[in-house]
Design a protein around this motif. Structure first.
Motif, PDB file in Angstrom:
ATOM      1  N   LYS A  85       0.869  -1.178   0.000  1.00 56.09           N
ATOM      2  CA  LYS A  85       0.000   0.000   0.000  1.00 56.09           C
ATOM      3  C   LYS A  85       0.909   1.231   0.000  1.00 56.09           C
ATOM      4  O   LYS A  85       1.719   1.394   0.906  1.00 56.09           O
ATOM      5  CB  LYS A  85      -0.921  -0.005   1.206  1.00 56.09           C
ATOM      6  N   LEU A  86       0.764   2.060  -1.029  1.00 58.23           N
ATOM      7  CA  LEU A  86       1.718   3.145  -1.201  1.00 58.23           C
ATOM      8  C   LEU A  86       1.048   4.380  -1.789  1.00 58.23           C
ATOM      9  O   LEU A  86      -0.118   4.345  -2.199  1.00 58.23           O
ATOM     10  CB  LEU A  86       2.863   2.685  -2.110  1.00 58.23           C
ATOM     11  N   VAL A  87       1.831   5.458  -1.803  1.00 57.69           N
ATOM     12  CA  VAL A  87       1.413   6.696  -2.447  1.00 57.69           C
ATOM     13  C   VAL A  87       2.390   6.952  -3.596  1.00 57.69           C
ATOM     14  O   VAL A  87       3.606   6.891  -3.396  1.00 57.69           O
ATOM     15  CB  VAL A  87       1.406   7.876  -1.459  1.00 57.69           C
ATOM     16  N   THR A  88       1.843   7.236  -4.765  1.00 54.13           N
ATOM     17  CA  THR A  88       2.698   7.472  -5.925  1.00 54.13           C
ATOM     18  C   THR A  88       3.193   8.919  -5.936  1.00 54.13           C
ATOM     19  O   THR A  88       2.732   9.766  -5.152  1.00 54.13           O
ATOM     20  CB  THR A  88       1.941   7.196  -7.233  1.00 54.13           C
ATOM     21  N   THR A  89       4.096   9.195  -6.835  1.00 54.38           N
ATOM     22  CA  THR A  89       4.623  10.548  -6.973  1.00 54.38           C
ATOM     23  C   THR A  89       3.565  11.526  -7.459  1.00 54.38           C
ATOM     24  O   THR A  89       3.727  12.738  -7.321  1.00 54.38           O
ATOM     25  CB  THR A  89       5.821  10.568  -7.922  1.00 54.38           C
ATOM     26  N   SER A  90       2.487  11.022  -8.021  1.00 51.80           N
ATOM     27  CA  SER A  90       1.370  11.883  -8.411  1.00 51.80           C
ATOM     28  C   SER A  90       0.293  11.928  -7.340  1.00 51.80           C
ATOM     29  O   SER A  90      -0.849  12.310  -7.603  1.00 51.80           O
ATOM     30  CB  SER A  90       0.771  11.409  -9.747  1.00 51.80           C
ATOM     31  N   ARG A  91       0.668  11.515  -6.124  1.00 53.32           N
ATOM     32  CA  ARG A  91      -0.175  11.605  -4.928  1.00 53.32           C
ATOM     33  C   ARG A  91      -1.417  10.726  -5.004  1.00 53.32           C
ATOM     34  O   ARG A  91      -2.451  11.052  -4.437  1.00 53.32           O
ATOM     35  CB  ARG A  91      -0.576  13.053  -4.662  1.00 53.32           C
ATOM     36  N   MET A  92      -1.311   9.612  -5.652  1.00 58.29           N
ATOM     37  CA  MET A  92      -2.404   8.641  -5.698  1.00 58.29           C
ATOM     38  C   MET A  92      -2.107   7.499  -4.737  1.00 58.29           C
ATOM     39  O   MET A  92      -0.986   7.006  -4.676  1.00 58.29           O
ATOM     40  CB  MET A  92      -2.562   8.084  -7.109  1.00 58.29           C
ATOM     41  N   PHE A  93      -3.150   7.062  -3.997  1.00 61.17           N
ATOM     42  CA  PHE A  93      -3.003   5.905  -3.131  1.00 61.17           C
ATOM     43  C   PHE A  93      -3.210   4.652  -3.973  1.00 61.17           C
ATOM     44  O   PHE A  93      -4.176   4.541  -4.721  1.00 61.17           O
ATOM     45  CB  PHE A  93      -4.011   5.940  -1.989  1.00 61.17           C
ATOM     46  N   VAL A  94      -2.296   3.716  -3.844  1.00 59.89           N
ATOM     47  CA  VAL A  94      -2.352   2.482  -4.624  1.00 59.89           C
ATOM     48  C   VAL A  94      -2.248   1.286  -3.682  1.00 59.89           C
ATOM     49  O   VAL A  94      -1.383   1.250  -2.798  1.00 59.89           O
ATOM     50  CB  VAL A  94      -1.216   2.428  -5.665  1.00 59.89           C
ATOM     51  N   ASP A  95      -3.122   0.336  -3.877  1.00 66.12           N
ATOM     52  CA  ASP A  95      -3.111  -0.941  -3.130  1.00 66.12           C
ATOM     53  C   ASP A  95      -2.826  -2.007  -4.169  1.00 66.12           C
ATOM     54  O   ASP A  95      -3.713  -2.389  -4.929  1.00 66.12           O
ATOM     55  CB  ASP A  95      -4.458  -1.151  -2.455  1.00 66.12           C
ATOM     56  N   THR A  96      -1.592  -2.475  -4.224  1.00 66.85           N
ATOM     57  CA  THR A  96      -1.191  -3.334  -5.329  1.00 66.85           C
ATOM     58  C   THR A  96      -0.718  -4.704  -4.865  1.00 66.85           C
ATOM     59  O   THR A  96      -0.220  -4.869  -3.731  1.00 66.85           O
ATOM     60  CB  THR A  96      -0.090  -2.642  -6.158  1.00 66.85           C
ATOM     61  N   TRP A  97      -0.893  -5.701  -5.748  1.00 68.37           N
ATOM     62  CA  TRP A  97      -0.597  -7.088  -5.425  1.00 68.37           C
ATOM     63  C   TRP A  97       0.451  -7.656  -6.376  1.00 68.37           C
ATOM     64  O   TRP A  97       0.492  -7.311  -7.557  1.00 68.37           O
ATOM     65  CB  TRP A  97      -1.858  -7.934  -5.530  1.00 68.37           C
ATOM     66  N   GLY A  98       1.256  -8.554  -5.843  1.00 67.61           N
ATOM     67  CA  GLY A  98       2.165  -9.302  -6.680  1.00 67.61           C
ATOM     68  C   GLY A  98       1.429 -10.413  -7.404  1.00 67.61           C
ATOM     69  O   GLY A  98       0.225 -10.630  -7.194  1.00 67.61           O
ATOM     70  N   GLN A  99       2.155 -11.138  -8.248  1.00 72.12           N
ATOM     71  CA  GLN A  99       1.527 -12.153  -9.080  1.00 72.12           C
ATOM     72  C   GLN A  99       1.186 -13.424  -8.314  1.00 72.12           C
ATOM     73  O   GLN A  99       0.392 -14.235  -8.787  1.00 72.12           O
ATOM     74  CB  GLN A  99       2.449 -12.505 -10.275  1.00 72.12           C
ATOM     75  N   GLY A 100       1.755 -13.605  -7.137  1.00 65.63           N
ATOM     76  CA  GLY A 100       1.495 -14.798  -6.347  1.00 65.63           C
ATOM     77  C   GLY A 100       2.404 -15.946  -6.740  1.00 65.63           C
ATOM     78  O   GLY A 100       2.728 -16.130  -7.917  1.00 65.63           O
ATOM     79  N   THR A 101       2.804 -16.722  -5.746  1.00 69.14           N
ATOM     80  CA  THR A 101       3.659 -17.880  -5.987  1.00 69.14           C
ATOM     81  C   THR A 101       3.221 -19.032  -5.090  1.00 69.14           C
ATOM     82  O   THR A 101       2.942 -18.831  -3.912  1.00 69.14           O
ATOM     83  CB  THR A 101       5.131 -17.549  -5.704  1.00 69.14           C
ATOM     84  N   GLN A 102       3.182 -20.195  -5.660  1.00 67.61           N
ATOM     85  CA  GLN A 102       2.774 -21.378  -4.909  1.00 67.61           C
ATOM     86  C   GLN A 102       3.868 -21.799  -3.926  1.00 67.61           C
ATOM     87  O   GLN A 102       5.038 -21.889  -4.281  1.00 67.61           O
ATOM     88  CB  GLN A 102       2.486 -22.540  -5.864  1.00 67.61           C
ATOM     89  N   VAL A 103       3.472 -22.038  -2.697  1.00 64.99           N
ATOM     90  CA  VAL A 103       4.331 -22.641  -1.683  1.00 64.99           C
ATOM     91  C   VAL A 103       3.666 -23.953  -1.278  1.00 64.99           C
ATOM     92  O   VAL A 103       2.513 -23.964  -0.827  1.00 64.99           O
ATOM     93  CB  VAL A 103       4.511 -21.735  -0.452  1.00 64.99           C
ATOM     94  N   THR A 104       4.377 -25.045  -1.462  1.00 62.31           N
ATOM     95  CA  THR A 104       3.842 -26.366  -1.131  1.00 62.31           C
ATOM     96  C   THR A 104       4.728 -27.022  -0.091  1.00 62.31           C
ATOM     97  O   THR A 104       5.944 -27.134  -0.286  1.00 62.31           O
ATOM     98  CB  THR A 104       3.769 -27.259  -2.378  1.00 62.31           C
ATOM     99  N   VAL A 105       4.106 -27.433   1.001  1.00 61.16           N
ATOM    100  CA  VAL A 105       4.831 -28.109   2.086  1.00 61.16           C
ATOM    101  C   VAL A 105       4.360 -29.560   2.099  1.00 61.16           C
ATOM    102  O   VAL A 105       3.221 -29.858   2.468  1.00 61.16           O
ATOM    103  CB  VAL A 105       4.587 -27.439   3.437  1.00 61.16           C
ATOM    104  N   SER A 106       5.239 -30.445   1.683  1.00 60.18           N
ATOM    105  CA  SER A 106       4.856 -31.839   1.549  1.00 60.18           C
ATOM    106  C   SER A 106       6.089 -32.725   1.595  1.00 60.18           C
ATOM    107  O   SER A 106       7.163 -32.339   1.165  1.00 60.18           O
ATOM    108  CB  SER A 106       4.121 -32.054   0.229  1.00 60.18           C
ATOM    109  N   SER A 107       5.887 -33.925   2.138  1.00 62.31           N
ATOM    110  CA  SER A 107       6.980 -34.889   2.156  1.00 62.31           C
ATOM    111  C   SER A 107       6.902 -35.791   0.936  1.00 62.31           C
ATOM    112  O   SER A 107       7.736 -36.671   0.751  1.00 62.31           O
ATOM    113  CB  SER A 107       6.935 -35.707   3.442  1.00 62.31           C
TER     114      SER A 107
END
Length: 120
Positions: free
Chosen positions: A98-120
Protein backbone atom coordinates in the motif's frame (compact mmCIF):
# COMPACT_ATOMS: atom_id res chain seq x y z
CA UNK A 1 2.92 2.98 -12.57
CA UNK A 2 4.02 0.59 -9.85
CA UNK A 3 5.24 -2.96 -10.26
CA UNK A 4 5.81 -5.74 -7.78
CA UNK A 5 8.15 -8.62 -8.55
CA UNK A 6 8.07 -11.64 -6.29
CA UNK A 7 10.73 -14.31 -5.90
CA UNK A 8 11.22 -17.41 -3.81
CA UNK A 9 8.70 -20.08 -2.95
CA UNK A 10 8.36 -23.63 -4.22
CA UNK A 11 8.28 -27.08 -2.66
CA UNK A 12 9.67 -27.85 0.77
CA UNK A 13 9.39 -30.70 3.25
CA UNK A 14 7.62 -30.24 6.58
CA UNK A 15 9.92 -28.52 9.06
CA UNK A 16 11.85 -26.83 6.28
CA UNK A 17 12.34 -23.17 5.47
CA UNK A 18 11.70 -20.83 2.57
CA UNK A 19 12.33 -17.17 1.97
CA UNK A 20 10.15 -14.95 -0.21
CA UNK A 21 11.01 -11.52 -1.50
CA UNK A 22 8.93 -8.82 -3.15
CA UNK A 23 10.50 -5.78 -4.79
CA UNK A 24 8.48 -2.69 -5.61
CA UNK A 25 9.47 -0.31 -8.38
CA UNK A 26 8.01 2.63 -10.24
CA UNK A 27 6.67 6.03 -9.32
CA UNK A 28 6.71 5.52 -5.56
CA UNK A 29 6.60 8.46 -3.19
CA UNK A 30 6.05 6.60 0.06
CA UNK A 31 5.03 3.16 1.27
CA UNK A 32 2.38 2.85 3.96
CA UNK A 33 2.62 -0.88 4.52
CA UNK A 34 3.82 -4.04 2.82
CA UNK A 35 3.32 -7.64 3.57
CA UNK A 36 2.12 -11.06 2.63
CA UNK A 37 -1.20 -12.81 2.22
CA UNK A 38 -1.99 -16.37 1.24
CA UNK A 39 -4.85 -18.30 -0.26
CA UNK A 40 -5.29 -22.04 0.03
CA UNK A 41 -7.63 -23.99 -2.26
CA UNK A 42 -11.24 -23.44 -1.29
CA UNK A 43 -10.39 -20.78 1.26
CA UNK A 44 -10.41 -17.00 1.37
CA UNK A 45 -7.24 -14.98 1.07
CA UNK A 46 -5.85 -14.29 4.52
CA UNK A 47 -3.24 -12.04 6.05
CA UNK A 48 0.06 -13.73 6.88
CA UNK A 49 2.31 -10.88 7.98
CA UNK A 50 2.52 -7.13 7.46
CA UNK A 51 5.09 -4.47 8.32
CA UNK A 52 3.98 -0.85 8.51
CA UNK A 53 5.89 2.27 7.56
CA UNK A 54 6.72 2.73 11.25
CA UNK A 55 8.18 -0.72 11.50
CA UNK A 56 5.34 -2.36 13.41
CA UNK A 57 4.57 -5.94 12.46
CA UNK A 58 1.35 -7.91 12.44
CA UNK A 59 1.22 -11.68 12.15
CA UNK A 60 -1.51 -14.24 11.78
CA UNK A 61 -1.74 -16.35 14.92
CA UNK A 62 -1.03 -19.46 12.86
CA UNK A 63 2.44 -18.24 11.84
CA UNK A 64 3.61 -16.39 14.96
CA UNK A 65 7.00 -17.64 16.07
CA UNK A 66 7.66 -19.34 12.74
CA UNK A 67 7.48 -16.58 10.11
CA UNK A 68 9.30 -13.25 10.07
CA UNK A 69 8.47 -10.27 7.88
CA UNK A 70 11.17 -7.68 7.23
CA UNK A 71 11.89 -4.86 4.83
CA UNK A 72 14.73 -3.11 3.07
CA UNK A 73 13.71 0.50 2.53
CA UNK A 74 16.62 1.21 0.18
CA UNK A 75 15.70 -1.66 -2.11
CA UNK A 76 11.93 -1.18 -1.58
CA UNK A 77 11.77 -4.89 -0.84
CA UNK A 78 9.79 -6.86 1.69
CA UNK A 79 10.83 -10.34 2.78
CA UNK A 80 9.06 -13.26 4.39
CA UNK A 81 11.24 -15.82 6.15
CA UNK A 82 9.21 -18.96 6.71
CA UNK A 83 10.59 -21.54 9.15
CA UNK A 84 9.21 -24.75 10.61
CA UNK A 85 6.83 -25.03 7.69
CA UNK A 86 3.76 -27.22 8.02
CA UNK A 87 1.55 -28.83 5.38
CA UNK A 88 -1.21 -26.40 6.36
CA UNK A 89 1.03 -23.55 5.18
CA UNK A 90 0.54 -24.76 1.62
CA UNK A 91 -1.04 -21.94 -0.38
CA UNK A 92 -0.43 -19.31 -3.02
CA UNK A 93 1.41 -16.47 -1.32
CA UNK A 94 0.85 -12.90 -2.51
CA UNK A 95 2.83 -9.78 -1.81
CA UNK A 96 0.80 -6.65 -1.05
CA UNK A 97 2.03 -3.07 -0.93
CA UNK A 98 0.00 0.00 0.00
CA UNK A 99 1.72 3.15 -1.20
CA UNK A 100 1.41 6.70 -2.45
CA UNK A 101 2.70 7.47 -5.93
CA UNK A 102 4.62 10.55 -6.97
CA UNK A 103 1.37 11.88 -8.41
CA UNK A 104 -0.18 11.61 -4.93
CA UNK A 105 -2.40 8.64 -5.70
CA UNK A 106 -3.00 5.90 -3.13
CA UNK A 107 -2.35 2.48 -4.62
CA UNK A 108 -3.11 -0.94 -3.13
CA UNK A 109 -1.19 -3.33 -5.33
CA UNK A 110 -0.60 -7.09 -5.43
CA UNK A 111 2.17 -9.30 -6.68
CA UNK A 112 1.53 -12.15 -9.08
CA UNK A 113 1.50 -14.80 -6.35
CA UNK A 114 3.66 -17.88 -5.99
CA UNK A 115 2.77 -21.38 -4.91
CA UNK A 116 4.33 -22.64 -1.68
CA UNK A 117 3.84 -26.37 -1.13
CA UNK A 118 4.83 -28.11 2.09
CA UNK A 119 4.86 -31.84 1.55
CA UNK A 120 6.98 -34.89 2.16
Amino acid sequence: QVQLVESGGGLVQPGGSLRRACAASGSIDSINSRGWYRQAPGKQRELVAVVTSGGSTIYADSVKGRFTVSRDNVKNTVYLQMNSLKPEDTAVYYCNVKLVTTSRMFVDTWGQGTQVTVSS
